[in-house]
Design a protein around this motif. Structure first.
Motif, PDB file in Angstrom:
ATOM      1  N   ALA A  19     -22.170  -5.957  -0.886  1.00 46.40           N
ATOM      2  CA  ALA A  19     -21.722  -6.224  -2.255  1.00 46.40           C
ATOM      3  C   ALA A  19     -22.306  -7.520  -2.777  1.00 46.40           C
ATOM      4  O   ALA A  19     -22.754  -7.610  -3.939  1.00 46.40           O
ATOM      5  CB  ALA A  19     -20.199  -6.262  -2.296  1.00 46.40           C
ATOM      6  N   LEU A  20     -22.318  -8.556  -1.937  1.00 50.03           N
ATOM      7  CA  LEU A  20     -22.856  -9.843  -2.369  1.00 50.03           C
ATOM      8  C   LEU A  20     -24.372  -9.814  -2.479  1.00 50.03           C
ATOM      9  O   LEU A  20     -24.956 -10.489  -3.343  1.00 50.03           O
ATOM     10  CB  LEU A  20     -22.410 -10.933  -1.387  1.00 50.03           C
ATOM     11  CG  LEU A  20     -20.904 -11.236  -1.406  1.00 50.03           C
ATOM     12  CD1 LEU A  20     -20.515 -12.066  -0.189  1.00 50.03           C
ATOM     13  CD2 LEU A  20     -20.515 -11.960  -2.685  1.00 50.03           C
TER      14      LEU A  20
ATOM     15  N   ARG B 160     -26.101  -7.441  -3.575  1.00 49.97           N
ATOM     16  CA  ARG B 160     -26.451  -6.867  -4.878  1.00 49.97           C
ATOM     17  C   ARG B 160     -26.426  -7.910  -5.989  1.00 49.97           C
ATOM     18  O   ARG B 160     -26.966  -7.677  -7.068  1.00 49.97           O
ATOM     19  CB  ARG B 160     -25.507  -5.706  -5.203  1.00 49.97           C
ATOM     20  CG  ARG B 160     -25.749  -4.465  -4.352  1.00 49.97           C
ATOM     21  CD  ARG B 160     -25.015  -3.249  -4.876  1.00 49.97           C
ATOM     22  NE  ARG B 160     -23.573  -3.344  -4.685  1.00 49.97           N
ATOM     23  CZ  ARG B 160     -22.942  -2.930  -3.582  1.00 49.97           C
ATOM     24  NH1 ARG B 160     -23.635  -2.412  -2.567  1.00 49.97           N
ATOM     25  NH2 ARG B 160     -21.629  -3.031  -3.481  1.00 49.97           N
ATOM     26  N   HIS B 161     -25.811  -9.060  -5.714  1.00 51.07           N
ATOM     27  CA  HIS B 161     -25.796 -10.150  -6.693  1.00 51.07           C
ATOM     28  C   HIS B 161     -26.762 -11.270  -6.312  1.00 51.07           C
ATOM     29  O   HIS B 161     -26.709 -12.352  -6.896  1.00 51.07           O
ATOM     30  CB  HIS B 161     -24.378 -10.692  -6.842  1.00 51.07           C
ATOM     31  CG  HIS B 161     -23.478  -9.753  -7.587  1.00 51.07           C
ATOM     32  ND1 HIS B 161     -23.235  -9.869  -8.932  1.00 51.07           N
ATOM     33  CD2 HIS B 161     -22.787  -8.668  -7.169  1.00 51.07           C
ATOM     34  CE1 HIS B 161     -22.417  -8.899  -9.313  1.00 51.07           C
ATOM     35  NE2 HIS B 161     -22.132  -8.147  -8.270  1.00 51.07           N
ATOM     36  N   GLY B 162     -27.635 -11.000  -5.328  1.00 53.21           N
ATOM     37  CA  GLY B 162     -28.699 -11.945  -5.020  1.00 53.21           C
ATOM     38  C   GLY B 162     -28.530 -12.726  -3.744  1.00 53.21           C
ATOM     39  O   GLY B 162     -29.352 -13.599  -3.441  1.00 53.21           O
TER      40      GLY B 162
ATOM     41  N   ASP C 164     -28.947 -20.878  -4.829  1.00 50.53           N
ATOM     42  CA  ASP C 164     -29.017 -19.443  -5.128  1.00 50.53           C
ATOM     43  C   ASP C 164     -27.873 -18.688  -4.456  1.00 50.53           C
ATOM     44  O   ASP C 164     -27.308 -17.744  -5.035  1.00 50.53           O
ATOM     45  CB  ASP C 164     -30.359 -18.874  -4.664  1.00 50.53           C
ATOM     46  CG  ASP C 164     -31.522 -19.309  -5.549  1.00 50.53           C
ATOM     47  OD1 ASP C 164     -31.270 -19.773  -6.680  1.00 50.53           O
ATOM     48  OD2 ASP C 164     -32.673 -19.190  -5.098  1.00 50.53           O
TER      49      ASP C 164
ATOM     50  N   ALA D  97     -25.019 -16.541  -6.308  1.00 48.71           N
ATOM     51  CA  ALA D  97     -24.752 -15.130  -6.016  1.00 48.71           C
ATOM     52  C   ALA D  97     -23.257 -14.885  -5.829  1.00 48.71           C
ATOM     53  O   ALA D  97     -22.709 -13.887  -6.328  1.00 48.71           O
ATOM     54  CB  ALA D  97     -25.525 -14.710  -4.764  1.00 48.71           C
TER      55      ALA D  97
ATOM     56  N   GLN E 196     -20.811 -16.694  -7.103  1.00 51.48           N
ATOM     57  CA  GLN E 196     -20.181 -16.819  -8.421  1.00 51.48           C
ATOM     58  C   GLN E 196     -20.446 -15.578  -9.276  1.00 51.48           C
ATOM     59  O   GLN E 196     -19.557 -15.110  -9.996  1.00 51.48           O
ATOM     60  CB  GLN E 196     -20.688 -18.065  -9.138  1.00 51.48           C
ATOM     61  CG  GLN E 196     -20.241 -19.366  -8.521  1.00 51.48           C
ATOM     62  CD  GLN E 196     -20.420 -20.536  -9.472  1.00 51.48           C
ATOM     63  OE1 GLN E 196     -19.574 -20.820 -10.302  1.00 51.48           O
ATOM     64  NE2 GLN E 196     -21.554 -21.211  -9.352  1.00 51.48           N
ATOM     65  N   SER E 197     -21.654 -15.049  -9.181  1.00 50.78           N
ATOM     66  CA  SER E 197     -21.989 -13.852  -9.953  1.00 50.78           C
ATOM     67  C   SER E 197     -21.089 -12.688  -9.565  1.00 50.78           C
ATOM     68  O   SER E 197     -20.594 -11.946 -10.423  1.00 50.78           O
ATOM     69  CB  SER E 197     -23.458 -13.485  -9.734  1.00 50.78           C
ATOM     70  OG  SER E 197     -23.767 -12.254 -10.359  1.00 50.78           O
ATOM     71  N   TYR E 198     -20.858 -12.531  -8.259  1.00 49.11           N
ATOM     72  CA  TYR E 198     -19.973 -11.454  -7.810  1.00 49.11           C
ATOM     73  C   TYR E 198     -18.555 -11.668  -8.337  1.00 49.11           C
ATOM     74  O   TYR E 198     -17.911 -10.726  -8.812  1.00 49.11           O
ATOM     75  CB  TYR E 198     -19.964 -11.375  -6.284  1.00 49.11           C
ATOM     76  CG  TYR E 198     -18.965 -10.357  -5.775  1.00 49.11           C
ATOM     77  CD1 TYR E 198     -19.298  -9.017  -5.696  1.00 49.11           C
ATOM     78  CD2 TYR E 198     -17.666 -10.743  -5.434  1.00 49.11           C
ATOM     79  CE1 TYR E 198     -18.375  -8.067  -5.267  1.00 49.11           C
ATOM     80  CE2 TYR E 198     -16.732  -9.811  -5.012  1.00 49.11           C
ATOM     81  CZ  TYR E 198     -17.097  -8.473  -4.935  1.00 49.11           C
ATOM     82  OH  TYR E 198     -16.168  -7.543  -4.539  1.00 49.11           O
TER      83      TYR E 198
ATOM     84  N   ALA F  20     -18.249 -10.898 -12.022  1.00 46.62           N
ATOM     85  CA  ALA F  20     -18.303  -9.456 -12.283  1.00 46.62           C
ATOM     86  C   ALA F  20     -17.032  -8.733 -11.839  1.00 46.62           C
ATOM     87  O   ALA F  20     -16.745  -7.633 -12.327  1.00 46.62           O
ATOM     88  CB  ALA F  20     -19.519  -8.855 -11.580  1.00 46.62           C
ATOM     89  N   ASN F  21     -16.273  -9.353 -10.926  1.00 53.54           N
ATOM     90  CA  ASN F  21     -15.085  -8.696 -10.382  1.00 53.54           C
ATOM     91  C   ASN F  21     -13.827  -9.541 -10.593  1.00 53.54           C
ATOM     92  O   ASN F  21     -12.889  -9.487  -9.794  1.00 53.54           O
ATOM     93  CB  ASN F  21     -15.283  -8.432  -8.884  1.00 53.54           C
ATOM     94  CG  ASN F  21     -16.401  -7.455  -8.599  1.00 53.54           C
ATOM     95  OD1 ASN F  21     -16.189  -6.243  -8.580  1.00 53.54           O
ATOM     96  ND2 ASN F  21     -17.604  -7.979  -8.374  1.00 53.54           N
TER      97      ASN F  21
END
Length: 670
Positions: A478-479, A481-483, A629, A633, A635-637, A640-641
């Motif tokens: 899952a992570l 997929r966010h880089g 990075d 990633a 934080q991006s996850y 998004a959730n």
């Protein structure tokens, strides 16, 4: 909700309640010099404190700007509804037994909701609060003694504790308090909303906030923006450091990011200085009132005792303050004033050779100021027996301030050795009178808190209960997929399949049993294996599922990256030293999501393990952009959730000179 101006500066005040409460309110208003109309309301229409009581609010012939409601909680709701119907300016609700009493009375929350509905858009303070004193306009709606006097300009203090508010009004530190406002339950009007209203008053020089809980985070973001626009500094006394850390679930992050970590991260993000004690709170407000924000944490210290100079240096170091060395011009000026017998340094022990020589003292103290010095402090303890021989020190401080225009303070090492009358004299002449050396140095650190810069709005968390935990392979996927960079690997359901899968990977390999929270504690992690060893190791672990991965070589540091959902403060991003000793080392910093890369990098550099990241004793450092990075990633996850995720952790993130690889991860979510 309408603005608070009528409530806080009323021309008419209704006092609703028993004779004793009414008399107290009327007495407090008279002590501050209130010149408007004040009238008691009592169903018997009796005389209270020399004033005839009206039987009903409706019997008052003019507009009601403010009311104190000192009756029981159910009757309070009725009175608020009547005031709202009469278009009153606002009310103070004294009664308790609302949400603060839910543990004892389940109806408290329903009554508070009814109170809010009855008020409509009419402002109310409380319930369960004492009201306020407005010393700028000589107004008091306050059912007790207070120690405030009229002032022309001063600080505002907002507290959720009425008892603490009473005590603060009694301070004898020469701090001009313009407003003392209690917030109580903040059923309708929040602390942040009150502070924003006070920012409209140009006579308010600083705002102090005694905070038990923040509430609406968007309001606090708006408050900080407005305070920055008005150039009014904020300081907080936030309680809660000693609360039990949030219940640790399955991660290190949850136990490290205790209940106070989010509060501190929020205050840091907002640029609100934080202090821990009431004396520090008052001294910081005094410094901000007199000198405003300080430009740095660089200070100068003057005393006539080597012991005081050493004590000052030690206390300052613990607070992150520094003493710039004396330059040539400053040394020359000091030599001219002090002669050859004094060792010149910062902190300066100037001995007592020039005591009583006001001119020499003035020149000495003025020489210890400068553009690189945020504040110069002269240590002076005035005796309570006979302080006449200390007049030279007062005059020297005032003279140094007048000659240089630089921020200057007189500091008494003991609070009781700063007389209130002398403090007032110093303040009138632009010198900051600080009571207590430790408190003064804490105030300096707080007053140097940088102004917050514009950031993205805080990510507000959802409230869904976490019901499942993604196992390590699922969390990593899952992570990724966010880089996020993860090791090359695969999963298998039995030892034989694990051995076959390992044949396609490059050793050395790591084998893990899937489904255990702290795998190393269960012996479910085997390192440095080659494919031929996998089947035997898997059989020994005995898990139902296995993860086989290539190991990450050349690590120079191991980090933890974690995010926990904190309903009071958003999502707390924890960065720290990682690995199996994480909770022992407790080397962490906390931010809030979202945090920009430059903020994350600055936080990383505050870690005690930061030298490993930058290169320690000639060794290669980590690749900082790769670490940033990885944090991005995560934080991006989370972004998004946000409605479902409650916890994310990477531990460890193996940091090498070329990359940063997450070798373990977990996610808890709804």
């Amino acid at each position: 909700m309408r603005d608070l101006s009528r409530l806080l500066n009323p021309r008419s005040i209704a006092v609703i309640g028993g004779g004793a409460w009414c008399a107290s309110i009327i007495g407090a208003a008279r002590r501050i010099g209130y010149g408007g109309e004040i009238f008691p309301v009592h169903p018997e229409g009796k005389e209270i404190a020399g004033l005839p009581a009206l039987r009903r609010l409706e019997d008052f012939g003019g507009p009601i700007d403010a009311a104190f409601i000192g009756i029981n909680r159910r009757a309070t709701i009725e009175a608020v509804a009547t005031l709202a119907r009469l278009d009153a300016g606002g009310a103070v609700c004294f009664a308790s037994g609302f949400t603060e009493a839910r543990a004892e009375d389940a109806s408290g929350a329903d009554l508070q909701a009814a109170l809010i509905a009855a008020a409509g858009d009419m402002p109310i303070l409380g319930p369960n609060c004492y009201g306020f004193v407005n010393a700028l306009d000589r107004v008091a709606i306050w059912p007790d003694q207070h120690g405030m006097v009229p002032v022309e300009r001063g600080v505002a203090i907002l507290t959720q504790s009425s008892n603490i508010a009473i005590n603060l009004t009694m301070q004898r530190r020469a701090l001009p308090i313009g407003y003392m406002i209690t917030c109580g339950n903040m059923a309708q009007t929040s602390q942040a909303a009150i502070a924003m209203a006070l920012l409209e008053d140009r006579r308010v020089t600083a705002i102090g906030l005694h905070v038990e809980g923040f509430g609406d985070l968007r309001e606090w973001e708006a408050l900080v923006r407005k305070a920055r626009t008005r150039d009014v500094p904020l300081v907080a006394l936030k309680v809660g450091r000693s609360d039990q850390a949030r219940q640790a679930t399955v991660s290190h992050t949850a136990s490290l990011a205790g209940s106070d970590a989010g509060a501190q991260a929020l205050l840091d993000r907002l640029g609100i200085a934080r202090v821990d004690t009431l004396p520090e709170f008052l001294e910081t407000l005094k410094l901000l009132h007199c000198a405003g924000r300080l430009t740095s944490t660089r200070i100068a210290s003057i005393s006539c005792s080597g012991g005081e100079a050493s004590l000052t240096a030690d206390l300052a170091q613990n607070r992150g303050l520094s003493f710039p060395p004396l330059d040539g011009a400053r040394k020359h000026a000091l030599q001219q004033a002090l002669g050859p017998m004094v060792a010149l340094a910062n902190p300066l022990d100037y001995h007592t050779y020039i005591w009583r020589d006001t001119e020499a003292m003035t020149r000495t103290w003025a020489a210890m100021t400068g553009p690189e010095i945020a504040l110069t402090l002269s240590i002076v303890d005035y005796p309570h027996t006979d302080a006449s021989d200390w007049t030279c020190a007062t005059r020297a401080a005032i003279g140094a301030r007048a000659r240089t225009g630089a921020p200057f303070a007189i500091v008494a090492t003991l609070p009781e050795l700063m007389p209130e009358d002398i403090a007032g004299q110093l303040m009138e002449n632009g010198v900051v009178p600080l009571a207590g050396l430790a408190e003064a140095l804490t105030a300096v650190r707080a007053a140097a808190t940088p102004v917050a810069v514009d950031t993205d709005p805080l990510l507000l968390p959802g409230r869904a209960e976490a019901t499942r935990m993604l196992d390590e392979p699922a969390a990593k996927a899952a992570l990724a997929r966010h880089g996020l960079t993860i090791p090359l690997g695969c999963t298998a359901d039995d030892p034989d399949a694990a051995a076959r899968a390992a044949a396609d990977l490059t050793p050395p390999l790591v084998l893990k049993g899937v489904g255990l929270a702290h795998k190393s504690e269960h012996g479910a992690v085997r390192l440095g294996l080659d494919p031929a060893q996998i089947e035997t190791a898997a059989a020994e672990i005995g898990a139902e599922r296995f993860l086989i991965e290539e190991m990450t070589p050349d690590g120079v540091a191991e980090l933890l990256i974690g995010v926990t959902r904190d309903p009071a403060h958003g999502f707390v991003l924890t960065l720290g030293a990682g690995g199996i000793l994480t909770e022992i080392l407790r080397d962490t910093v906390s931010l809030l999501v979202p945090s920009a890369p430059d903020q994350v990098e600055a936080a990383l550099m505050r870690l005690r393990c930061a030298p490993l990241l930058t290169g320690y004793r000639g060794k290669q450092g980590a690749h900082i952009p790769a670490i940033l990075d990885a944090v991005a990633a995560v934080q991006s996850y989370v972004i998004a959730n946000a409605q479902t995720v409650t916890e994310v952790e990477i531990n460890p993130l193996i940091c090498t000179p070329d990359t940063a690889v997450a070798v373990d991860a977990l996610i808890r979510k709804a």
